[in-house]
Motif scaffolding. Structure first.
Motif, mmCIF file in Angstrom:
data_model
loop_
_atom_site.group_PDB
_atom_site.id
_atom_site.type_symbol
_atom_site.label_atom_id
_atom_site.label_comp_id
_atom_site.label_asym_id
_atom_site.label_seq_id
_atom_site.Cartn_x
_atom_site.Cartn_y
_atom_site.Cartn_z
ATOM 1 N N GLU A 274 0.829 -1.206 0.000
ATOM 2 C CA GLU A 274 0.000 0.000 0.000
ATOM 3 C C GLU A 274 0.865 1.258 0.000
ATOM 4 N N MET A 275 1.924 1.274 0.817
ATOM 5 C CA MET A 275 2.815 2.432 0.847
ATOM 6 C C MET A 275 3.475 2.652 -0.507
ATOM 7 N N LEU A 276 3.913 1.561 -1.142
ATOM 8 C CA LEU A 276 4.548 1.678 -2.454
ATOM 9 C C LEU A 276 3.581 2.237 -3.490
ATOM 10 N N ASN A 277 2.344 1.792 -3.444
ATOM 11 C CA ASN A 277 1.340 2.297 -4.394
ATOM 12 C C ASN A 277 1.091 3.785 -4.198
ATOM 13 N N ILE A 278 1.042 4.212 -2.944
ATOM 14 C CA ILE A 278 0.839 5.644 -2.664
ATOM 15 C C ILE A 278 2.017 6.457 -3.190
ATOM 16 N N LEU A 279 3.230 5.978 -2.924
ATOM 17 C CA LEU A 279 4.412 6.712 -3.378
ATOM 18 C C LEU A 279 4.504 6.721 -4.901
ATOM 19 N N ARG A 280 4.192 5.596 -5.549
ATOM 20 C CA ARG A 280 4.204 5.566 -7.010
ATOM 21 C C ARG A 280 3.221 6.581 -7.579
ATOM 22 N N HIS A 281 2.036 6.643 -6.982
ATOM 23 C CA HIS A 281 1.038 7.604 -7.449
ATOM 24 C C HIS A 281 1.551 9.030 -7.292
ATOM 25 N N GLN A 282 2.181 9.318 -6.163
ATOM 26 C CA GLN A 282 2.685 10.664 -5.929
ATOM 27 C C GLN A 282 3.809 11.021 -6.911
#
Length: 264
Positions: free
Chosen positions: A243-251
């Protein structure tokens, strides 16, 4: 509430070029508490390495403030250690002598014998015991980077800046060094700033991750990494890490203008 050890507020910076100023940073805000570890990520060319030079006092911002211990950074600081993607070890010196090099420049209260003992202890800490008299060409890339890390720590810096130190290594070696970094930080406390393009590296090593926007960069997003206690590589394969990786990728995609700012 105590002021963070590193406090960067509203920093702007532009490089002078023949065609005029080239803005790199525009409203950068980053803070790192004493003993904390912050990772800085963002698109290529967004000023991440410029940030490290500002913290180290190698350049001054055009606007805003860079403060360490509440005092403005006005020039190079002897209590900062730095490690880069290229270890830049001197081939004509042994690994031990390479590690000791900063103490030839920065004053140390340790005797020569104590300096050497410290260097040997650091090398043992990163798994290089027995390689002290080898030359850099006799070591693998990962081993050279371990030696570079020891060199950055030899003078017991208060702040350690890591500018993509593991970027040129294979995936297995990188993961091994991430784990070593946690062990080193327990034995050699420091306040860390990591510049990286590897989001897995960011969430494994850091307490907080700052995402910078494109050029000129500002602080676009800040994430606290809620992993408590000792970390091992298995943490990177949990739903929470995904989940953290997905948030950072989106950002990062937002920073590149490839995604809307609202959550995907």
């Amino acid at each position: 509430m105590a002021e963070p050890l590193i406090n960067i507020t509203g920093v702007t910076h532009a490089y002078k070029t023949q065609s005029g100023p080239l803005p790199v940073l525009a409203g950068l805000d980053v803070e790192v508490p004493e003993g904390g570890f912050a990772a800085v990520v963002g698109p290529s060319g967004c000023g991440k390495s410029t940030l490290t030079k500002l913290i180290a006092g190698l350049m001054k911002p055009d606007g805003g403030e860079v403060r360490v211990h509440g005092e403005p950074v006005k020039g190079p600081r002897s209590n900062v250690g730095m490690a880069f993607q290229n270890p830049v070890l001197l081939e004509w010196r042994s690994i031990l002598k390479n590690v000791l090099l900063p103490l030839e420049i920065v004053h140390s209260p340790l005797s020569k014998a104590e300096q050497e003992a410290r260097a040997r202890r650091l090398l043992a800490l990163v798994g290089l015991e027995g390689f002290e008299e080898k030359r850099p060409s006799e070591l693998s890339g990962g081993m050279r980077q371990r030696a570079s890390l020891c060199r950055a720590l030899i003078h017991q810096p208060e702040v350690l800046i890591l500018d993509e130190p593991f970027g040129a290594l294979d995936a297995f070696t990188r993961e091994d060094l991430w784990q070593i970094m946690h062990e080193v930080k327990k034995e050699e406390p420091f306040t860390g700033v990591l510049i990286t393009h590897d989001l897995r590296e960011a969430i494994f090593l850091a307490d907080e991750v700052f995402v910078l926007s494109g050029r000129p960069a500002r602080t676009q997003y800040r994430m606290t990494v809620p992993i408590e206690g000792p970390r091992d590589i298995d943490h990177l394969y949990t739903p929470e890490a995904a989940e953290m990786l997905n948030i950072l990728r989106h950002q990062i995609e937002v920073a590149q203008g490839r995604a809307p700012a609202e959550a995907s």
